[in-house]
Scaffold this motif. Structure first.
Motif, PDB file in Angstrom:
ATOM      1  N   PRO A  29       0.395  -5.975  -5.085  1.00 38.51           N
ATOM      2  CA  PRO A  29      -0.212  -5.840  -3.751  1.00 38.51           C
ATOM      3  C   PRO A  29      -0.950  -4.512  -3.566  1.00 38.51           C
ATOM      4  N   ASN A  30      -0.384  -3.442  -4.135  1.00 33.61           N
ATOM      5  CA  ASN A  30      -1.067  -2.148  -4.048  1.00 33.61           C
ATOM      6  C   ASN A  30      -2.357  -2.150  -4.866  1.00 33.61           C
ATOM      7  N   ALA A  31      -2.306  -2.752  -6.066  1.00 29.57           N
ATOM      8  CA  ALA A  31      -3.500  -2.810  -6.909  1.00 29.57           C
ATOM      9  C   ALA A  31      -4.623  -3.566  -6.201  1.00 29.57           C
ATOM     10  N   ALA A  32      -4.270  -4.633  -5.488  1.00 27.30           N
ATOM     11  CA  ALA A  32      -5.278  -5.389  -4.738  1.00 27.30           C
ATOM     12  C   ALA A  32      -5.900  -4.521  -3.649  1.00 27.30           C
ATOM     13  N   GLY A  38       0.822  -1.201   0.000  1.00 29.11           N
ATOM     14  CA  GLY A  38       0.000   0.000   0.000  1.00 29.11           C
ATOM     15  C   GLY A  38       0.857   1.253   0.000  1.00 29.11           C
ATOM     16  N   TRP A  39       0.191   2.385   0.188  1.00 29.45           N
ATOM     17  CA  TRP A  39       0.925   3.653   0.172  1.00 29.45           C
ATOM     18  C   TRP A  39       0.614   4.486   1.402  1.00 29.45           C
ATOM     19  N   ASP A  91      -0.740   5.898 -10.855  1.00 32.54           N
ATOM     20  CA  ASP A  91       0.123   5.408  -9.763  1.00 32.54           C
ATOM     21  C   ASP A  91      -0.562   5.642  -8.420  1.00 32.54           C
ATOM     22  N   THR A  92      -1.754   5.133  -8.282  1.00 29.31           N
ATOM     23  CA  THR A  92      -2.606   5.437  -7.127  1.00 29.31           C
ATOM     24  C   THR A  92      -2.174   4.742  -5.847  1.00 29.31           C
ATOM     25  N   HIS A 117      -7.108  -0.235 -12.906  1.00 30.22           N
ATOM     26  CA  HIS A 117      -6.335  -0.843 -13.984  1.00 30.22           C
ATOM     27  C   HIS A 117      -4.975  -1.250 -13.431  1.00 30.22           C
ATOM     28  N   GLU A 118      -4.704  -2.537 -13.408  1.00 28.47           N
ATOM     29  CA  GLU A 118      -3.387  -3.014 -12.989  1.00 28.47           C
ATOM     30  C   GLU A 118      -2.499  -3.040 -14.225  1.00 28.47           C
TER      31      GLU A 118
END
Length: 251
Positions: free
Chosen positions: A80-83, A18-19, A55-56, A97-98
């Protein structure tokens, strides 16, 4: 404070997906830019028809917005971030969109009236201009030149003038204009970063992998122990980041 080895070992096991940066609460601080990007983003997406956030990460910043665009898209290349973005934003109707790093933006020519990004990996100005319709807007907060270089140089040694020039706002403005964008606003800030224990440093280097690309605890253990001694002696390790806000419009 725990021993250096304990702090290092704990940080080496901690989750960095995550971010979000909640893991550093009470252990590291960074000044925030004066313009308040989250508020600017919320205002922008609330009135947009078709918007895409590049790049969310895990969708943490966009997810704070009370109202999203009528058709809201995001991109993220780290699985992992896209999930996490799908779990957070999917229930709100956001299309996640991955994408592969460096892939085209997954929208048709002129399809968007707003493109946003907080700390894009590498802004692709021709692609941004391509997906924006005439008068479409770009709003972003970018990482600027020489960010965290005091920390980086502790591990890798002196950097070059060319490395310090990377991400310079003047260069990005020129590239955006060459791609067909008109710059409406450019603001810059230099911000203080402070790390109060070596575990916080290990964690941030695992998360921001581009700072020290070959970072591994065992490879840099001597430098980590030296930093631990410095923090215990001086109270913290201080570095600085730079940020710039860019607002642009498709001609």
């Amino acid at each position: 404070m725990s021993t250096a080895e304990t702090l290092i070992a704990e940080a080496a096991r901690a989750d960095v997906d995550g971010w979000g940066f909640g893991h550093l609460a009470g252990r590291a601080t960074e000044e925030r830019p004066p313009w308040g990007y989250a508020v600017l983003l919320a205002d922008a997406v609330a009135t947009a028809g078709v918007a895409i956030d590049l790049d969310t990460g895990g969708g943490e910043v966009l997810g704070q917005c009370p109202r999203l665009a009528a058709q809201q898209h995001v991109t993220e290349s780290w699985p992992p971030n896209a999930a996490q973005a799908r779990a957070l934003l999917g229930p709100r109707g956001v299309v996640v969109h991955e994408t592969a790093p460096g892939a085209p933006i997954p929208l048709a020519d002129g399809a968007a009236d707003l493109v946003t990004s907080r700390h894009p990996v590498r802004p692709d100005w021709p692609e941004i201009a391509r997906v924006l319709g005439p008068g479409g807007r770009y709003l972003a907060q970018h990482v600027g030149p020489s960010s965290a270089f005091e920390l980086i140089e502790h591990f890798v040694g002196p950097t070059t003038a060319q490395q310090r020039r990377g991400r310079h706002p003047d260069d990005e403005v020129a590239a955006a204009q060459a791609a067909g964008l008109e710059i409406l606003d450019l603001r810059t800030a230099r911000l203080r970063m402070e790390f109060s224990d070596v575990g916080a440093v290990v964690w941030i280097l695992r998360k921001c992998v581009w700072w020290v690309p070959d970072f591994e605890v065992d490879r840099y253990r001597d430098r980590l122990l030296a930093m631990d001694a410095m923090i215990r002696r001086e109270g913290s390790f201080v570095a600085h980041s730079t940020r710039h806000l860019i607002r642009a419009r498709r001609r």
